[in-house]
Design an enzyme around this catalytic site. Structure first.
Site, PDB file in Angstrom:
ATOM      1  N   ARG A  73     -11.627  43.136 -15.797  1.00 28.85           N
ATOM      2  CA  ARG A  73     -13.054  43.272 -16.479  1.00 28.85           C
ATOM      3  C   ARG A  73     -13.351  41.741 -17.630  1.00 28.85           C
ATOM      4  O   ARG A  73     -14.367  40.831 -16.630  1.00 28.85           O
ATOM      5  CB  ARG A  73     -12.473  44.358 -17.639  1.00 28.85           C
ATOM      6  CG  ARG A  73     -12.825  45.632 -17.265  1.00 28.85           C
ATOM      7  CD  ARG A  73     -13.843  46.545 -17.309  1.00 28.85           C
ATOM      8  NE  ARG A  73     -13.421  47.748 -16.342  1.00 28.85           N
ATOM      9  CZ  ARG A  73     -13.784  49.038 -16.978  1.00 28.85           C
ATOM     10  NH1 ARG A  73     -14.699  48.818 -17.837  1.00 28.85           N
ATOM     11  NH2 ARG A  73     -13.601  49.964 -16.517  1.00 28.85           N
ATOM     12  N   HIS A  95      -7.989  47.378 -18.607  1.00 30.38           N
ATOM     13  CA  HIS A  95      -7.986  46.736 -20.296  1.00 30.38           C
ATOM     14  C   HIS A  95      -6.336  46.288 -20.362  1.00 30.38           C
ATOM     15  O   HIS A  95      -5.357  47.021 -20.293  1.00 30.38           O
ATOM     16  CB  HIS A  95      -8.526  47.356 -21.418  1.00 30.38           C
ATOM     17  CG  HIS A  95      -9.909  47.470 -20.983  1.00 30.38           C
ATOM     18  ND1 HIS A  95     -10.388  48.553 -21.558  1.00 30.38           N
ATOM     19  CD2 HIS A  95     -10.802  46.106 -21.028  1.00 30.38           C
ATOM     20  CE1 HIS A  95     -12.522  48.448 -20.940  1.00 30.38           C
ATOM     21  NE2 HIS A  95     -12.319  47.206 -20.809  1.00 30.38           N
ATOM     22  N   ASP A 143     -19.661  56.677 -22.436  1.00 28.71           N
ATOM     23  CA  ASP A 143     -18.316  56.239 -23.010  1.00 28.71           C
ATOM     24  C   ASP A 143     -18.301  55.538 -24.419  1.00 28.71           C
ATOM     25  O   ASP A 143     -17.447  53.927 -24.843  1.00 28.71           O
ATOM     26  CB  ASP A 143     -18.144  54.838 -21.961  1.00 28.71           C
ATOM     27  CG  ASP A 143     -16.983  54.900 -20.900  1.00 28.71           C
ATOM     28  OD1 ASP A 143     -16.975  56.786 -20.648  1.00 28.71           O
ATOM     29  OD2 ASP A 143     -17.334  55.038 -19.739  1.00 28.71           O
ATOM     30  N   CYS A 193      -8.830  51.947 -27.983  1.00 27.33           N
ATOM     31  CA  CYS A 193      -9.941  52.261 -27.459  1.00 27.33           C
ATOM     32  C   CYS A 193     -11.077  52.935 -28.025  1.00 27.33           C
ATOM     33  O   CYS A 193     -12.454  52.068 -27.917  1.00 27.33           O
ATOM     34  CB  CYS A 193      -9.983  53.109 -26.060  1.00 27.33           C
ATOM     35  SG  CYS A 193      -9.087  52.482 -25.098  1.00 27.33           S
TER      36      CYS A 193
HETATM   37  N1  ARG Z   1     -14.281  54.649 -19.302  1.00 26.47           N
HETATM   38  C1  ARG Z   1     -14.898  53.607 -19.665  1.00 26.47           C
HETATM   39  C2  ARG Z   1     -14.608  52.319 -19.237  1.00 26.47           C
HETATM   40  O1  ARG Z   1     -13.522  52.744 -17.963  1.00 26.47           O
HETATM   41  C3  ARG Z   1     -13.214  53.537 -20.754  1.00 26.47           C
HETATM   42  C4  ARG Z   1     -12.919  52.698 -22.027  1.00 26.47           C
HETATM   43  C5  ARG Z   1     -11.791  52.622 -22.656  1.00 26.47           C
HETATM   44  N2  ARG Z   1     -11.784  51.020 -23.373  1.00 26.47           N
HETATM   45  C6  ARG Z   1     -10.993  50.335 -24.138  1.00 26.47           C
HETATM   46  N3  ARG Z   1     -10.947  49.643 -24.606  1.00 26.47           N
HETATM   47  N4  ARG Z   1      -9.582  49.967 -22.637  1.00 26.47           N
HETATM   48  O2  ARG Z   1     -15.185  50.682 -19.614  1.00 26.47           O
END
Ligand code: ARG
Length: 270
Positions: free
Chosen positions: A140, A169, A70, A263
């Site tokens: 998150r 996010h 990632d 992202c």
């Molecule tokens: N697979 C990553 C996660 O779940 C994707 C992150 C995507 N990043 C973002 N800025 N939305 O953490």
């Protein structure tokens, strides 16, 4: 009308998707058994970098690290404002080692990195918008981190609660168009947060669910050009009506990991 939108040159940090893959599932987009086409991912990512450069933006790269699939999602590594770097503390233990190579890059570029005490995923949840920093929570980044961000930057932080796991996010549900306004999906936010957004941004572009599911809100705007997923057709039309210039860039291979254009992009604001 469209000539009234003035682009500002940006400095971006990105990470080549050499080791990009879906090897664990930490958001609903990630499904094991859905193979990633690495060659295609690479070509799509290249096209994004080329599009940024073609529009006058500076793109720098942090070297990818094997075993960190990632790491391509550079936005999560930090929030950089006025040359100050607020680093990240990833929610998922599998992503925590990513902080190390990003910090090394920032140090070599002459920045000091502040280590957050609470879970905080950089620009994934922290979005500077005009006089404020919009800060997502719910999946998150924590409200404790929001307080830490406000204390660190001395900029008012507006906490917004995300309610739909598909938009885990803030940068999957909202993006900044320019100093004045944003685009977002109202239903991705709690009722109170929706009201806050309506008060702060009465002229916002309201997106529909289909465009958000196509990662249309995971866009990057330079104030005039909006680098946007080609799947977000209605939203691109809304933006064009407002005088912005949509620049379609397809990052569909990265949608399999729950990521898109924004992202993959860290903005270094000096
Ligand atoms: N697979 C990553 C996660 O779940 C994707 C992150 C995507 N990043 C973002 N800025 N939305 O953490």
């Amino acid at each position: 009308m469209s000539d009234s939108r003035v682009p500002r040159r940006r400095r971006f940090l990105v990470c080549e998707p050499r080791y990009f893959d879906v090897r664990y599932a930490i958001n609903p987009w990630m499904r094991s058994g859905v193979p990633v086409d690495t060659g295609r991912a690479h070509a799509q990512w290249r096209a994004l970098v080329d599009a940024y450069r073609a529009h006058g933006h500076t793109v720098e790269t942090v070297p990818p690290v094997p075993g960190l699939p990632d790491m391509v999602f550079a936005a999560n590594a930090a929030l950089v404002l006025e040359g100050r770097v607020f680093g990240s503390l990833y929610h998922a233990p599998v992503r925590r080692p990513e902080s190390v190579p990003y910090e090394a890059w920032f140090k070599s570029a002459g920045f000091e990195v502040h280590h957050p005490e609470s879970v905080c995923e950089g620009e994934g949840d922290l979005v500077p918008a005009g006089r404020w920093i919009l800060a997502g929570t719910g999946f998150r980044t924590t409200p404790e981190a929001h307080r830490e961000v406000q204390e660190f930057f001395g900029v008012p932080v507006i906490g917004l609660t995300l309610v739909d796991p598909l938009f885990y996010h803030l940068d999957t549900a909202l993006f900044v168009l320019d100093e004045e306004t944003v685009a977002y999906l109202p239903e991705a936010f709690s009722p109170g947060s929706r009201e806050v957004l309506a008060r702060l941004f009465p002229d916002a572009v309201l997106a529909g669910r289909e465009d958000a599911l196509a990662f249309g809100l995971n866009s990057v705007s330079d104030g005039r050009h909006v680098f946007i997923s080609p799947g977000a057709r209605a939203l691109a039309g809304q933006l064009a009506d407002r005088g912005y210039v949509p620049v379609p860039v397809d990052l569909s291979e990265f949608h399999k990991a729950g990521g898109g254009i924004k992202c993959c992009t860290q903005e270094i604001r000096s």
